[in-house]
Structure formats: structure tokens, C-alpha cells
Design a protein around this motif. Structure first.
Motif, PDB file in Angstrom:
ATOM      1  N   UNK A  50      31.066  36.662  60.223  1.00  0.00           N
ATOM      2  CA  UNK A  50      29.718  36.130  60.512  1.00  0.00           C
ATOM      3  C   UNK A  50      28.620  36.832  59.732  1.00  0.00           C
ATOM      4  N   UNK A  51      28.987  37.720  58.810  1.00  0.00           N
ATOM      5  CA  UNK A  51      27.984  38.498  58.095  1.00  0.00           C
ATOM      6  C   UNK A  51      27.027  37.637  57.265  1.00  0.00           C
ATOM      7  N   UNK A  52      27.407  36.417  56.974  1.00  0.00           N
ATOM      8  CA  UNK A  52      26.553  35.562  56.145  1.00  0.00           C
ATOM      9  C   UNK A  52      25.832  34.496  56.963  1.00  0.00           C
ATOM     10  N   UNK A  53      25.945  34.551  58.294  1.00  0.00           N
ATOM     11  CA  UNK A  53      25.359  33.497  59.125  1.00  0.00           C
ATOM     12  C   UNK A  53      24.487  34.124  60.213  1.00  0.00           C
ATOM     13  N   UNK A  54      23.180  33.989  60.075  1.00  0.00           N
ATOM     14  CA  UNK A  54      22.257  34.613  61.028  1.00  0.00           C
ATOM     15  C   UNK A  54      22.407  34.017  62.425  1.00  0.00           C
ATOM     16  N   UNK A  55      22.648  32.702  62.507  1.00  0.00           N
ATOM     17  CA  UNK A  55      22.820  32.073  63.810  1.00  0.00           C
ATOM     18  C   UNK A  55      24.023  32.635  64.550  1.00  0.00           C
ATOM     19  N   UNK A  56      25.139  32.773  63.843  1.00  0.00           N
ATOM     20  CA  UNK A  56      26.339  33.343  64.458  1.00  0.00           C
ATOM     21  C   UNK A  56      26.116  34.793  64.847  1.00  0.00           C
ATOM     22  N   UNK A  57      25.355  35.515  64.028  1.00  0.00           N
ATOM     23  CA  UNK A  57      25.049  36.911  64.345  1.00  0.00           C
ATOM     24  C   UNK A  57      24.209  37.001  65.618  1.00  0.00           C
ATOM     25  N   UNK A  58      23.297  36.055  65.802  1.00  0.00           N
ATOM     26  CA  UNK A  58      22.456  36.041  67.009  1.00  0.00           C
ATOM     27  C   UNK A  58      23.303  35.811  68.262  1.00  0.00           C
ATOM     28  N   UNK A  59      24.267  34.914  68.155  1.00  0.00           N
ATOM     29  CA  UNK A  59      25.178  34.672  69.285  1.00  0.00           C
ATOM     30  C   UNK A  59      25.987  35.926  69.585  1.00  0.00           C
ATOM     31  N   UNK A  60      26.410  36.611  68.531  1.00  0.00           N
ATOM     32  CA  UNK A  60      27.172  37.851  68.698  1.00  0.00           C
ATOM     33  C   UNK A  60      26.332  38.904  69.418  1.00  0.00           C
ATOM     34  N   UNK A  61      25.053  39.000  69.067  1.00  0.00           N
ATOM     35  CA  UNK A  61      24.154  39.963  69.710  1.00  0.00           C
ATOM     36  C   UNK A  61      23.977  39.624  71.184  1.00  0.00           C
ATOM     37  N   UNK A  62      23.844  38.341  71.497  1.00  0.00           N
ATOM     38  CA  UNK A  62      23.730  37.937  72.904  1.00  0.00           C
ATOM     39  C   UNK A  62      24.991  38.310  73.673  1.00  0.00           C
ATOM     40  N   UNK A  63      26.136  38.191  73.005  1.00  0.00           N
ATOM     41  CA  UNK A  63      27.385  38.618  73.634  1.00  0.00           C
ATOM     42  C   UNK A  63      27.382  40.112  73.923  1.00  0.00           C
ATOM     43  N   UNK A  64      26.886  40.904  72.977  1.00  0.00           N
ATOM     44  CA  UNK A  64      26.775  42.345  73.193  1.00  0.00           C
ATOM     45  C   UNK A  64      25.870  42.648  74.379  1.00  0.00           C
ATOM     46  N   UNK A  65      24.771  41.904  74.478  1.00  0.00           N
ATOM     47  CA  UNK A  65      23.838  42.104  75.589  1.00  0.00           C
ATOM     48  C   UNK A  65      24.508  41.811  76.922  1.00  0.00           C
ATOM     49  N   UNK A 119      23.246  46.648  67.999  1.00  0.00           N
ATOM     50  CA  UNK A 119      24.278  47.395  68.704  1.00  0.00           C
ATOM     51  C   UNK A 119      23.803  48.767  69.141  1.00  0.00           C
ATOM     52  N   UNK A 120      23.104  49.465  68.253  1.00  0.00           N
ATOM     53  CA  UNK A 120      22.590  50.799  68.593  1.00  0.00           C
ATOM     54  C   UNK A 120      21.544  50.711  69.697  1.00  0.00           C
ATOM     55  N   UNK A 121      20.614  49.777  69.551  1.00  0.00           N
ATOM     56  CA  UNK A 121      19.513  49.644  70.510  1.00  0.00           C
ATOM     57  C   UNK A 121      20.029  49.221  71.885  1.00  0.00           C
ATOM     58  N   UNK A 122      20.883  48.208  71.922  1.00  0.00           N
ATOM     59  CA  UNK A 122      21.422  47.727  73.198  1.00  0.00           C
ATOM     60  C   UNK A 122      22.297  48.784  73.849  1.00  0.00           C
ATOM     61  N   UNK A 123      23.105  49.477  73.056  1.00  0.00           N
ATOM     62  CA  UNK A 123      23.960  50.526  73.603  1.00  0.00           C
ATOM     63  C   UNK A 123      23.176  51.655  74.237  1.00  0.00           C
ATOM     64  N   UNK A 124      22.095  52.074  73.582  1.00  0.00           N
ATOM     65  CA  UNK A 124      21.257  53.127  74.152  1.00  0.00           C
ATOM     66  C   UNK A 124      20.595  52.690  75.444  1.00  0.00           C
ATOM     67  N   UNK A 125      20.078  51.456  75.463  1.00  0.00           N
ATOM     68  CA  UNK A 125      19.442  50.934  76.676  1.00  0.00           C
ATOM     69  C   UNK A 125      20.444  50.829  77.817  1.00  0.00           C
TER      70      UNK A 125
END
Length: 246
Positions: A50-65, A119-125
């Protein structure tokens, strides 16, 4: 893979020490090591795709959250609506920080920067919210008599709980404060080391690490305050009465 094997050997040493001293964490150490190995390999494969797709990266971040909120809520099981507390606190704090960082151009808005920064920001929070929930829940149970004595004097629940809410926030920020104050003297953070290994100059690595470190400190402070305020509201019953935690 040699480096990973060496790391596993060191974990095995830690497990042996735990068994020898009967610390009771041998299984937890083994599970943590195996999970870290499998999860990082899986994440590496996903991120590569997903490194080339911002939309997929956003979904991945929501999953991390979502995973971060679930993990934090498990640590504070006695807090009512723990998942909602975790999700709101981590999401709001991380959302503000990430929006500011990318809006002002601190980092390019690309998956290569969005995913590791988030990942760093969410992990710290997540860690900070967990500590707030654990500490405040314990104090609300242990100091219930003191809090009810303050309520008997006519103060609100928010005012009666405030000293312990403040203490939970301060306690949760101790690791971040120590890390920030001693960066470069006691430890070299991962982003700094990673950039050096990737070929960046020490000044470039220091600039990126400082940005992340200060953003992380601000995020954790905001997440801690939101969590403490949210929990205080949840333990307030009509008539300024204090909810008894399980």
C-alpha cells in the motif's frame, strides 16, 4: 535474518532468567516475541503493497487506531465504556497531531511518511491512555472514602476527583518526559537510528526525530487529559454522586 536470530537468542536468555527466578512471565515473554515476529513480517508485507496508495494507507491507519483503542481498553477493564474512552482519547489526540504535522508540511503527505508517523503517534497515545485509565481507576477505588468526604462538603464530583485525575495524567507522562529530556544522552530513538542506517545525515535524522518526539509529547499530554476528563464524566452520577467501579 542473522540479526533476528540473535534477538531471539536474547529473548530465550530472558525466558531462562524468568524461569530461574520464578518471575511468572516466561510464557508472556515467549508470546510477545513470537507475536512481534509474525506481526512485523505481516505488516511489512501489507505496507509494501500500500506504499503507493494514500487511500489504502489511511484505512491502514484507522486499523491501527482501532487496535490501539482495543488494547488500551483491555488494560483498564474496570473503567466503564473503556473502549469508547480509549478510542476518543487516542483518536482525538492523534488526529490533531497528524493533521497539524501534514497540514504545515512537516512531512510529505505520502504513505511512506503517513504510516510510520501515525504508528509512532498512535502508539504513544495508546500507552499514555492505558496508564491514565489504570491509575485513575485504582485511585477511584482506593480513595473512594476521601472523595466522598469531599463530596459531603458540597463540591462536585469533577472537583472531588480532580487531584487524582491530575496525578494520573502526570504519572502517564513520566515515560515521555524522561525520554524527551534524555534523548541523545541516554538513548537514541528509533527514528534517528533508522534514518542514520538508511543513509541520512546526522542533522537530518536529528531534525526528523526532534519533530516526532515533540509531537509525541504533545499528543500524549492531550490524550491523557482527554482520557482523565472522560473517565471523570463517566463516574459522575446524577445528583453529583460517584459511580462505584467494578
Amino acid at each position: 535474518m542473522i540479526a533476528v536470530a540473535v534477538g531471539l537468542v536474547l529473548v530465550a536468555v530472558a525466558i531462562a532468567i524468568s524461569a530461574r527466578w520464578r518471575l511468572g512471565i516466561s510464557r508472556e515473554l515467549a508470546v510477545a516475541a513470537v507475536r512481534a515476529l509474525l506481526q512485523l513480517l505481516a505488516v511489512a508485507l501489507v505496507i509494501q503493497a500500500i506504499f503507493e496508495h494514500l487511500g489504502a494507507a489511511s484505512v491502514f491507519v484507522l486499523g491501527m487506531l482501532g487496535i490501539a483503542a482495543w488494547t488500551a481498553s483491555r488494560r483498564m477493564s474496570s473503567v466503564p465504556r473503556a473502549l469508547a474512552v480509549s478510542l476518543a482519547s487516542i483518536g482525538a489526540a492523534a488526529g490533531v497531531t497528524l493533521t497539524v504535522l501534514f497540514a504545515v508540511g512537516a512531512f510529505p503527505l505520502t504513505p511512506r511518511y503517513v504510516i510510520p508517523t501515525a504508528g509512532i503517534i498512535i502508539g504513544g497515545a495508546m500507552s499514555c491512555v492505558s496508564l491514565v485509565g489504570i491509575r485513575l481507576a485504582d485511585d477511584l477505588a482506593d480513595k473512594r472514602g476521601d472523595i466522598e468526604a469531599r463530596l459531603a462538603l458540597g463540591v462536585s464530583v469533577a472537583e472531588a476527583v480532580r487531584p487524582w485525575a491530575r496525578r494520573s495524567v502526570v504519572t502517564s507522562l513520566v515515560p515521555a518526559l524522561d525520554q524527551t529530556k534524555n534523548v541523545g544522552l541516554v538513548s537514541l530513538p528509533g527514528a534517528f537510528v533508522g534514518m542514520l542506517l538508511g543513509g541520512a545525515s546526522p542533522m537530518e535524522a536529528a531534525q526528523v526525530q526532534l519533530t516526532v518526539l515533540l509531537a509525541l509529547l504533545g499528543t500524549e499530554a492531550l490524550a491523557a487529559v482527554i482520557a482523565a476528563a472522560y473517565i471523570t464524566g463517566l463516574v459522575t452520577l446524577p445528583g453529583e454522586r460517584l459511580r462505584r467501579l467494578a
